[in-house]
Design an enzyme around this catalytic site. Structure first.
Site, mmCIF file in Angstrom:
data_model
loop_
_atom_site.group_PDB
_atom_site.id
_atom_site.type_symbol
_atom_site.label_atom_id
_atom_site.label_comp_id
_atom_site.label_asym_id
_atom_site.label_seq_id
_atom_site.Cartn_x
_atom_site.Cartn_y
_atom_site.Cartn_z
ATOM 1 N N GLU A 1 -41.426 -31.131 65.158
ATOM 2 C CA GLU A 1 -40.884 -32.463 65.436
ATOM 3 C C GLU A 1 -41.915 -33.550 65.114
ATOM 4 O O GLU A 1 -41.588 -34.556 64.487
ATOM 5 C CB GLU A 1 -40.497 -32.580 66.904
ATOM 6 N N LEU A 2 -43.135 -33.352 65.565
ATOM 7 C CA LEU A 2 -44.173 -34.352 65.341
ATOM 8 C C LEU A 2 -44.512 -34.475 63.859
ATOM 9 O O LEU A 2 -44.765 -35.579 63.360
ATOM 10 C CB LEU A 2 -45.409 -34.025 66.170
ATOM 11 N N VAL B 1 -41.811 -25.575 68.687
ATOM 12 C CA VAL B 1 -40.888 -26.597 68.186
ATOM 13 C C VAL B 1 -41.611 -27.942 68.088
ATOM 14 O O VAL B 1 -41.405 -28.705 67.140
ATOM 15 C CB VAL B 1 -39.637 -26.713 69.083
ATOM 16 N N CYS B 2 -42.473 -28.236 69.050
ATOM 17 C CA CYS B 2 -43.156 -29.530 69.126
ATOM 18 C C CYS B 2 -43.864 -29.924 67.827
ATOM 19 O O CYS B 2 -43.669 -31.043 67.341
ATOM 20 C CB CYS B 2 -44.135 -29.553 70.291
ATOM 21 N N PRO B 3 -44.673 -29.039 67.212
ATOM 22 C CA PRO B 3 -45.349 -29.482 65.988
ATOM 23 C C PRO B 3 -44.381 -29.761 64.833
ATOM 24 O O PRO B 3 -44.646 -30.625 64.005
ATOM 25 C CB PRO B 3 -46.310 -28.342 65.658
#
Length: 187
Positions: free
Chosen positions: A50-51, A46-48
């Site tokens: 969002e970034l 999920v992190c990439p």
């Protein structure tokens, strides 16, 4: 305990920005709006997304005078490796803070106890270093940069217009409210 309307705590951290390693401190945030965008770990799922969403909207944040600081408990070296190896993360122009000792993550109260990872937390800090907005989501729930931009615009409007507040779903240019005794019970 709520940290809304509290001053951010002092910190010094190493970061990756614009192809370089830099030192970032709480003093660097003074005089401008800042977003501290915590995420669990580099090289995840999920992190990439969002970034990348933040990176795709970075020009709008800059137009609003907002600095973005993404933060995880990875090192600044890991941030560089991720930036160099991922097309999504390669778009990032904002500061990626490495927080392996957890100082910044603990300062904002989003360290997962016993895991050494940050929760998915977003903090909007005003030019005086005061936290104006907090959003924390569970592991599987990604955030939306456009909604964050809407909230920042509302926070900036309220700061610039004392005595006015922004109602639900307020968008820039729409009517605000001026709380008063006459308004009670009429909304």
């Amino acid at each position: 305990m709520s940290i809304i309307n509290t001053e951010i705590k002092p910190f010094t951290a190493q970061a990756f920005r614009d192809g370089k390693f830099v030192t970032v401190t709480d003093a660097d945030t003074r005089g401008k709006w800042s977003v501290f965008f915590f995420y669990p770990a580099d090289f995840t799922f999920v992190c990439p997304t969002e970034l990348e969403d933040l990176a795709d909207n970075h020009a709008t944040f800059e137009q609003l005078g907002v600095e973005i600081y993404s933060v995880s408990t990875d090192t600044h070296f890991s941030h560089k490796a991720w930036h160099d190896s991922s097309p999504a993360i390669g778009k990032i122009k904002f500061t990626m803070i490495g927080d392996p000792n957890g100082t910044v993550t603990n300062n904002f109260g989003v360290m997962r106890e016993g895991q050494g990872l940050a929760d998915r937390g977003t903090f909007v800090v005003d030019p005086d270093g005061i936290i104006q907005l907090v959003e924390i989501t569970s592991e599987g729930v990604g955030r939306n940069a456009e909604e964050l931009i809407r909230k920042i615009k509302a926070a900036q409007y309220v700061r610039a217009h004392p005595g006015e507040v922004c109602p639900a779903k307020w968008e820039e240019g729409e009517t605000t409210l001026a709380p008063s005794l006459d308004l009670v019970g009429k909304i």
